[in-house]
Design an enzyme around this catalytic site. Structure first.
Site, PDB file in Angstrom:
ATOM      1  N   ILE A   2       2.369  -1.358   4.378  1.00  5.11           N
ATOM      2  CA  ILE A   2       2.275  -0.087   4.299  1.00  5.11           C
ATOM      3  C   ILE A   2       3.338   0.674   4.362  1.00  5.11           C
ATOM      4  O   ILE A   2       4.168   0.491   5.215  1.00  5.11           O
ATOM      5  CB  ILE A   2       1.188   0.468   5.223  1.00  5.11           C
ATOM      6  CG1 ILE A   2      -0.279  -0.285   5.341  1.00  5.11           C
ATOM      7  CG2 ILE A   2       1.287   1.893   5.541  1.00  5.11           C
ATOM      8  CD1 ILE A   2      -0.921   0.163   6.398  1.00  5.11           C
ATOM      9  N   CYS A   3       3.616   1.323   3.290  1.00  9.23           N
ATOM     10  CA  CYS A   3       4.772   2.227   3.149  1.00  9.23           C
ATOM     11  C   CYS A   3       4.867   3.262   4.154  1.00  9.23           C
ATOM     12  O   CYS A   3       4.023   3.888   4.459  1.00  9.23           O
ATOM     13  CB  CYS A   3       4.616   3.014   1.767  1.00  9.23           C
ATOM     14  SG  CYS A   3       6.161   4.142   1.584  1.00  9.23           S
ATOM     15  N   VAL A   4       5.985   3.198   4.780  1.00  8.70           N
ATOM     16  CA  VAL A   4       6.317   4.048   6.026  1.00  8.70           C
ATOM     17  C   VAL A   4       6.435   5.354   5.922  1.00  8.70           C
ATOM     18  O   VAL A   4       5.757   6.402   6.366  1.00  8.70           O
ATOM     19  CB  VAL A   4       7.684   3.583   6.791  1.00  8.70           C
ATOM     20  CG1 VAL A   4       8.842   3.774   6.132  1.00  8.70           C
ATOM     21  CG2 VAL A   4       8.037   4.304   8.181  1.00  8.70           C
ATOM     22  N   ALA A  22       2.877   6.441   5.205  1.00  7.90           N
ATOM     23  CA  ALA A  22       1.961   6.542   6.014  1.00  7.90           C
ATOM     24  C   ALA A  22       2.327   7.594   7.151  1.00  7.90           C
ATOM     25  O   ALA A  22       1.328   8.296   7.790  1.00  7.90           O
ATOM     26  CB  ALA A  22       2.337   5.254   6.887  1.00  7.90           C
ATOM     27  N   PHE A  70       0.846  -1.090  -0.051  1.00 11.06           N
ATOM     28  CA  PHE A  70      -0.071   0.005   0.037  1.00 11.06           C
ATOM     29  C   PHE A  70       0.924   1.223   0.136  1.00 11.06           C
ATOM     30  O   PHE A  70       1.691   1.460   1.008  1.00 11.06           O
ATOM     31  CB  PHE A  70      -0.992  -0.055   1.338  1.00 11.06           C
ATOM     32  CG  PHE A  70      -1.990  -1.102   1.186  1.00 11.06           C
ATOM     33  CD1 PHE A  70      -3.038  -0.883   0.486  1.00 11.06           C
ATOM     34  CD2 PHE A  70      -1.412  -2.491   1.825  1.00 11.06           C
ATOM     35  CE1 PHE A  70      -3.950  -2.239   0.534  1.00 11.06           C
ATOM     36  CE2 PHE A  70      -2.436  -3.464   1.941  1.00 11.06           C
ATOM     37  CZ  PHE A  70      -3.664  -3.180   1.053  1.00 11.06           C
TER      38      PHE A  70
END
Lengths: 99, 130
Positions: free
Chosen positions: B77-79, B82, B39
């Site tokens: 999830i891409c940090v 995010a 994501f």
């Protein structure tokens, strides 16, 4: 290669960009608002028919039905469901999304 | 066949997350492997456990989580995406001095290298976005 297009041709030029880049023998799958390009008799249908002379054009049936246009599809466009989408992704070595 | 899925769009905005879910589900039901769902960009909003849609609407987040539970999917999830959007797990929240976290336990936060790895490890990378 399988190209997916999810934008209406009346909203963005994603499909025309796709047509300009797709090589002969490619598959083009219309999904989401992209299925509006599949409608017979629109100002865009001649361009789709022209593309169909070199590429195979598919459309996601559920997205056509959701928009009430499933009965107005250009002859020769093949309708697929999500399982058919998966099969197309398997049959082609790459999948490119024109967003 | 091994698939990697990239989702660039959040839930309830455009159709991308729904299409990505239906594609992933269909692939798994056909017996294919899904190596990872990554994501990215607004797609990170698919991972907040605080989502509360009306009762007659689909819960996009729980639906991803249930599919992950059933097939042991890796939802990443891409940090950086995010952090920009206020999506955090307990560690990220603490590290950034925030007072809460909101990630769904079936998702995990990691870096862009996970997308590259998924692309290398899989036969097909399929991108959904807007």
């Amino acid at each position: 290669m399988l190209h997916t297009v999810n934008k209406s041709p009346f909203e963005k030029n994603s499909l025309e960009t796709c047509f300009a880049h797709a090589k002969e023998g490619s598959a083009i799958l219309l999904i989401e608002d992209g299925v509006y390009a599949a409608i017979q008799g629109s100002v865009f249908s001649d361009k789709v028919k022209q593309a169909m002379s070199t590429c195979t054009v598919y459309a996601l049936e559920g997205d056509l039905k959701a928009r009430g246009v499933a009965g107005k599809v250009i002859d020769g466009i093949q309708l697929v469901d999500y399982a058919g989408f998966v099969d197309l992704a398997c049959q082609h070595d790459k999948v490119t999304a024109w967003l | 066949m091994k698939f990697a899925i990239q989702v660039n769009e959040g839930p309830y905005t455009h159709q991308a997350s729904d299409t990505a879910y239906q594609f992933t589900k269909a692939a798994l039901e056909k017996g294919h492997e899904v190596f990872r769902v990554f994501f990215y960009h607004d797609g990170v909003n698919n991972g907040t456990r605080l989502t509360t849609p009306p009762q007659d609407d689909r819960n996009v987040i729980n639906r991803w989580a249930a599919l992950a539970e059933q097939y042991n999917l890796d939802l990443v999830i891409c940090v950086a995406a995010a952090q920009r959007r206020g999506i955090a797990d307990a560690d990220e929240s603490k590290r950034n001095g925030k007072d809460a976290d909101n990630i769904h336990p079936r998702f995990r936060i990691s870096g862009l290298g996970q997308l590259i790895e998924a692309g290398i490890q899989s036969d097909r990378l399929v991108v959904f976005g807007d």
